[in-house]
Every structure is written in C-alpha cells, then in structure tokens.
Design a protein around this motif. Sequence first.
Motif, PDB file in Angstrom:
ATOM      1  N   VAL A  29       0.858  -1.179   0.000  1.00  0.00           N
ATOM      2  CA  VAL A  29       0.000   0.000   0.000  1.00  0.00           C
ATOM      3  C   VAL A  29       0.895   1.230   0.000  1.00  0.00           C
ATOM      4  N   LYS A  30       0.699   2.079  -1.005  1.00  0.00           N
ATOM      5  CA  LYS A  30       1.418   3.351  -1.058  1.00  0.00           C
ATOM      6  C   LYS A  30       0.413   4.450  -0.772  1.00  0.00           C
ATOM      7  N   TYR A  31       0.731   5.262   0.241  1.00  0.00           N
ATOM      8  CA  TYR A  31      -0.160   6.336   0.643  1.00  0.00           C
ATOM      9  C   TYR A  31       0.062   7.580  -0.218  1.00  0.00           C
ATOM     10  N   ALA A  32      -0.835   8.534  -0.094  1.00  0.00           N
ATOM     11  CA  ALA A  32      -0.756   9.765  -0.882  1.00  0.00           C
ATOM     12  C   ALA A  32       0.541  10.524  -0.626  1.00  0.00           C
ATOM     13  N   ASP A  33       1.113  10.370   0.569  1.00  0.00           N
ATOM     14  CA  ASP A  33       2.376  11.044   0.882  1.00  0.00           C
ATOM     15  C   ASP A  33       3.589  10.234   0.425  1.00  0.00           C
ATOM     16  N   PHE A  34       3.365   9.192  -0.362  1.00  0.00           N
ATOM     17  CA  PHE A  34       4.368   8.302  -0.956  1.00  0.00           C
ATOM     18  C   PHE A  34       5.038   7.360   0.043  1.00  0.00           C
ATOM     19  N   LYS A  65      -2.995   1.501   7.335  1.00  0.00           N
ATOM     20  CA  LYS A  65      -3.774   2.701   7.644  1.00  0.00           C
ATOM     21  C   LYS A  65      -4.665   3.119   6.478  1.00  0.00           C
ATOM     22  N   ALA A  66      -4.877   2.204   5.553  1.00  0.00           N
ATOM     23  CA  ALA A  66      -5.795   2.482   4.444  1.00  0.00           C
ATOM     24  C   ALA A  66      -7.170   2.740   5.023  1.00  0.00           C
ATOM     25  N   GLY A  67      -7.787   3.799   4.569  1.00  0.00           N
ATOM     26  CA  GLY A  67      -9.066   4.216   5.128  1.00  0.00           C
ATOM     27  C   GLY A  67      -8.897   5.358   6.106  1.00  0.00           C
ATOM     28  N   GLU A  68      -7.776   5.352   6.823  1.00  0.00           N
ATOM     29  CA  GLU A  68      -7.431   6.462   7.710  1.00  0.00           C
ATOM     30  C   GLU A  68      -6.631   7.519   6.948  1.00  0.00           C
ATOM     31  N   GLN A  69      -5.802   7.039   6.030  1.00  0.00           N
ATOM     32  CA  GLN A  69      -4.979   7.920   5.197  1.00  0.00           C
ATOM     33  C   GLN A  69      -5.348   7.671   3.731  1.00  0.00           C
ATOM     34  N   PRO A  70      -5.242   8.712   2.921  1.00  0.00           N
ATOM     35  CA  PRO A  70      -5.501   8.508   1.485  1.00  0.00           C
ATOM     36  C   PRO A  70      -4.481   7.544   0.869  1.00  0.00           C
ATOM     37  N   VAL A  71      -4.958   6.673   0.010  1.00  0.00           N
ATOM     38  CA  VAL A  71      -4.117   5.662  -0.638  1.00  0.00           C
ATOM     39  C   VAL A  71      -3.909   6.043  -2.092  1.00  0.00           C
ATOM     40  N   ARG A  72      -2.666   5.981  -2.512  1.00  0.00           N
ATOM     41  CA  ARG A  72      -2.298   6.312  -3.890  1.00  0.00           C
ATOM     42  C   ARG A  72      -2.276   5.067  -4.774  1.00  0.00           C
ATOM     43  N   LEU A  73      -1.796   3.944  -4.218  1.00  0.00           N
ATOM     44  CA  LEU A  73      -1.572   2.745  -5.019  1.00  0.00           C
ATOM     45  C   LEU A  73      -1.669   1.511  -4.130  1.00  0.00           C
ATOM     46  N   VAL A  74      -2.241   0.452  -4.674  1.00  0.00           N
ATOM     47  CA  VAL A  74      -2.301  -0.836  -3.993  1.00  0.00           C
ATOM     48  C   VAL A  74      -1.772  -1.890  -4.952  1.00  0.00           C
ATOM     49  N   GLY A  75      -0.917  -2.766  -4.448  1.00  0.00           N
ATOM     50  CA  GLY A  75      -0.369  -3.824  -5.288  1.00  0.00           C
ATOM     51  C   GLY A  75      -0.417  -5.169  -4.593  1.00  0.00           C
ATOM     52  N   VAL A  76      -0.547  -6.222  -5.383  1.00  0.00           N
ATOM     53  CA  VAL A  76      -0.585  -7.584  -4.868  1.00  0.00           C
ATOM     54  C   VAL A  76       0.418  -8.425  -5.633  1.00  0.00           C
ATOM     55  N   THR A  77       1.227  -9.169  -4.904  1.00  0.00           N
ATOM     56  CA  THR A  77       2.157 -10.107  -5.530  1.00  0.00           C
ATOM     57  C   THR A  77       2.061 -11.444  -4.815  1.00  0.00           C
ATOM     58  N   CYS A  78       2.540 -12.479  -5.487  1.00  0.00           N
ATOM     59  CA  CYS A  78       2.570 -13.811  -4.900  1.00  0.00           C
ATOM     60  C   CYS A  78       3.975 -14.377  -5.009  1.00  0.00           C
TER      61      CYS A  78
END
Length: 97
Positions: A29-34, A65-78
């Motif tokens: 999870v990458k937040y708006a503040d990077f 803290k997704a939902g508490e802070q703005p999220v810029r990007l979400v990624g999923v890897t396996c």
Amino acid sequence: MKQISSLADKVFGRLESQQVKAKTVTLKVKYADFKQVTRSFTQEEPFTKPADMNEVLRRLLSQTKAGEQPVRLVGVTCSGFVGFKKSTKGEQADVQL
C-alpha cells in the motif's frame, strides 16, 4: 475495497494461466504522501481459490492505515510457488506474473 477483490482475481488468474500455485501473498500500500507499507502472509498449502486469497488480502489491508490515510496505489504479488515443471537440462524456470 473493491480493488483488493479485483486484484486477487487477476493475480489468481495469472497463476492459473502459468499452471502454478502460490503459498505467499503480499500486499503493498502506497499512501498519498508516498510512504508505503508491505504486509504478507504465508500458508502451508497453496491458495486454491481466489476467494481465499481475497480473504487474506482483506486481513492484510486491515493491518494498514488504508481508510485512515488517502491511498495512492495498492499492489498484490505472490511467491512461494509450487507446480513448476522441472527441467532435466537444469534451466531456470521463468514465470511472468
């Protein structure tokens, strides 16, 4: 988040198309503040259904803290792949996910 479910379906579909399964799923999870956080979960047996992966991803998301802070990007890897066909020539397996 709808995006988590969509990402789980896409990643699981790619695993199936490559005929491999994964034991570990990682959420980034990458937040708006990077600033970014990474959470992962490994289970003994590989994921067999996208719904199982989705459930784990939702738990991982709740640890951010997704939902508490703005999220810029979400990624999923396996990772922790099983099901590779072994080569008798000692070649490296290449799977694009």
